[in-house]
Scaffold this motif. Structure first.
Motif, short mmCIF file in Angstrom:
data_model
loop_
_atom_site.label_atom_id
_atom_site.label_comp_id
_atom_site.label_asym_id
_atom_site.label_seq_id
_atom_site.Cartn_x
_atom_site.Cartn_y
_atom_site.Cartn_z
N ASN A 1 0.61 -0.88 -15.06
CA ASN A 1 -0.41 -2.46 -14.85
C ASN A 1 -1.39 -2.22 -15.94
OD1 ASN A 1 -2.84 -3.29 -11.87
ND2 ASN A 1 -2.45 -4.73 -14.13
N LEU B 1 2.11 1.84 -2.90
CA LEU B 1 1.49 2.23 -4.55
C LEU B 1 0.68 4.47 -3.99
CD1 LEU B 1 -0.76 1.60 -6.29
CD2 LEU B 1 -2.17 1.25 -5.05
N THR C 1 -6.26 -2.48 -9.43
CA THR C 1 -4.88 -1.43 -8.85
C THR C 1 -5.80 0.20 -9.20
OG1 THR C 1 -3.57 -2.65 -9.41
CG2 THR C 1 -3.20 -0.89 -9.57
N ALA D 1 1.91 5.66 -7.06
CA ALA D 1 0.90 5.02 -8.06
C ALA D 1 0.63 5.09 -9.01
CB ALA D 1 -0.32 6.19 -6.97
N ALA E 1 -6.09 -4.37 -14.03
CA ALA E 1 -5.61 -3.52 -13.33
C ALA E 1 -6.87 -2.55 -13.01
CB ALA E 1 -5.57 -2.48 -14.62
N THR F 1 0.89 -1.40 -0.18
CA THR F 1 -0.09 -0.09 0.08
C THR F 1 0.43 1.80 -0.05
OG1 THR F 1 -1.31 -1.46 1.64
CG2 THR F 1 -2.15 1.58 1.18
N ILE G 1 -8.18 1.13 -5.50
CA ILE G 1 -6.81 1.18 -4.95
C ILE G 1 -6.57 2.76 -4.82
CG2 ILE G 1 -4.77 0.69 -3.14
CD1 ILE G 1 -5.81 -3.11 -3.76
N ALA G 2 -5.87 2.68 -5.88
CA ALA G 2 -5.31 4.00 -6.14
C ALA G 2 -5.99 5.26 -5.98
CB ALA G 2 -4.84 4.15 -7.68
N VAL H 1 2.68 2.91 -11.38
CA VAL H 1 2.16 0.83 -10.62
C VAL H 1 1.12 1.92 -11.44
CG1 VAL H 1 1.15 -0.23 -9.18
CG2 VAL H 1 2.76 0.97 -8.17
N VAL H 2 0.28 2.61 -11.33
CA VAL H 2 -0.73 2.07 -12.73
C VAL H 2 -0.52 2.03 -13.79
CG1 VAL H 2 -2.82 3.39 -13.54
CG2 VAL H 2 -2.41 3.60 -10.88
#
Length: 309
Positions: free
Chosen positions: A21, A10, A36, A14, A33, A7, A39-40, A17-18
């Motif tokens: 993904n 991310l 993700t 973030a 995706a 977490t 959560i983002a 990661v986004v």
């Protein structure tokens, strides 16, 4: 297992990661995706970071879509056939996905991200049909923005619930992993069952290209239904004597045909999927002699090449 470091990563990275993904998913890898993005979105504390995540998702999606568009433009239906062969479900085949694109036009690119299995095949279809690049990028970009934006917004609106879920998962990571694994296993089992069921339905008499050629030259040639999509028909031309068809309007296409006349169905799909489904549908319409072409259009081409030598 503590997921707090994940977490924190991310929260810290973030955008990257986004981006990674979404790019991998849109290139066709089985890496979801949406979780993700949810959560983002729940971790975005202000409009600025959320906007950056959205731009990263749209950019990644456009890069992947541009790659598949170029591949479709260069190699046509062979790219679509290759993508469909990667699917466990043989029903996801060239003619059906292309038919969907032809019905919806540019809007298919806008909604493609929301339709499982369609987001990867829509761009190469657009390329193979020579859709203008500017229109393609505009429609694909709008679709990516709506899809990613909806997931990010959903994550922000449900941030309290998602944070609670993450906290529970952190305390009971083993159970959470088991539940996730069970869900993935159930999804895979469902797809394998679909394939098994299709294999069972596909147990029927077929006709080979050699037999079809002889039948077409006889005094009572069979009626031939060609389920190839518009892109392939445009590239290679029609088959002499064949009637272009689509599953959606099959009953209307054959409504004037005598039910005792032999019918042959062909497509350019992995496992002859559409030809098999069409044959089953015609049998339900009480056509007494229906056979799919074994190997489809590729086998037919190979037979013609052998004859020409």
């Amino acid at each position: 297992m503590d997921i707090a470091p994940l977490t924190e990563a991310l929260q810290r990275d973030a955008v990257w990661v986004v981006f990674v993904n979404v790019l991998l998913q849109q290139l066709g890898l089985p890496i979801p995706a949406v979780p993700t993005l949810l959560i983002a979105g729940s971790l975005a504390g202000a409009f600025g970071p959320a906007a950056q995540m959205l731009m990263a998702a749209v950019l990644a999606s456009l890069i992947a879509d541009g790659f598949w568009y170029s591949a479709g433009r260069a190699f046509g239906y062979r790219v679509l056939s290759g993508l469909c062969r990667l699917s466990i479900n043989p029903g996801s085949c060239v003619s059906e996905t292309e038919g969907r694109f032809m019905r919806w036009g540019a809007w298919s690119l806008v909604i493609a991200k929301f339709v499982p299995g369609f987001s990867t095949v829509a761009p190469p279809i657009a390329g193979s049909l020579r859709m203008p690049l500017a229109g393609f990028m505009a429609a694909a970009g709008l679709g990516a923005a709506l899809w990613a934006g909806a997931a990010l917004l959903g994550g922000w609106l449900l941030r309290a619930q998602l944070q609670s879920v993450l906290a529970v998962m952190s305390r009971h990571a083993g159970t959470a992993i088991a539940v996730i694994a069970a869900g993935l296993g159930a999804g895979l089992a469902w797809k394998l069952w679909q394939r098994h069921r299709f294999k069972q339905l596909a147990v029927m008499p077929y006709i080979t290209p050699v037999e079809l050629m002889a039948a077409l030259e006889s005094d009572t040639p069979p009626l031939l239904l060609d389920f190839r999509g518009a892109a392939l028909l445009a590239q290679t031309g029609p088959i002499a004597g064949a009637t272009p068809a689509h599953m959606d309007d099959l009953p209307r296409t054959v409504s004037h045909w005598p039910r005792d006349r032999p019918v042959v169905t062909l497509c350019a799909c992995p496992d002859d999927a559409t030809a098999v489904r069409a044959a089953l549908s015609l049998m339900k319409l009480r056509y007494t002699s229906v056979r799919p072409l074994k190997g489809g259009y590729d086998a037919w081409l190979r037979h013609l090449d052998q004859q020409a030598r």
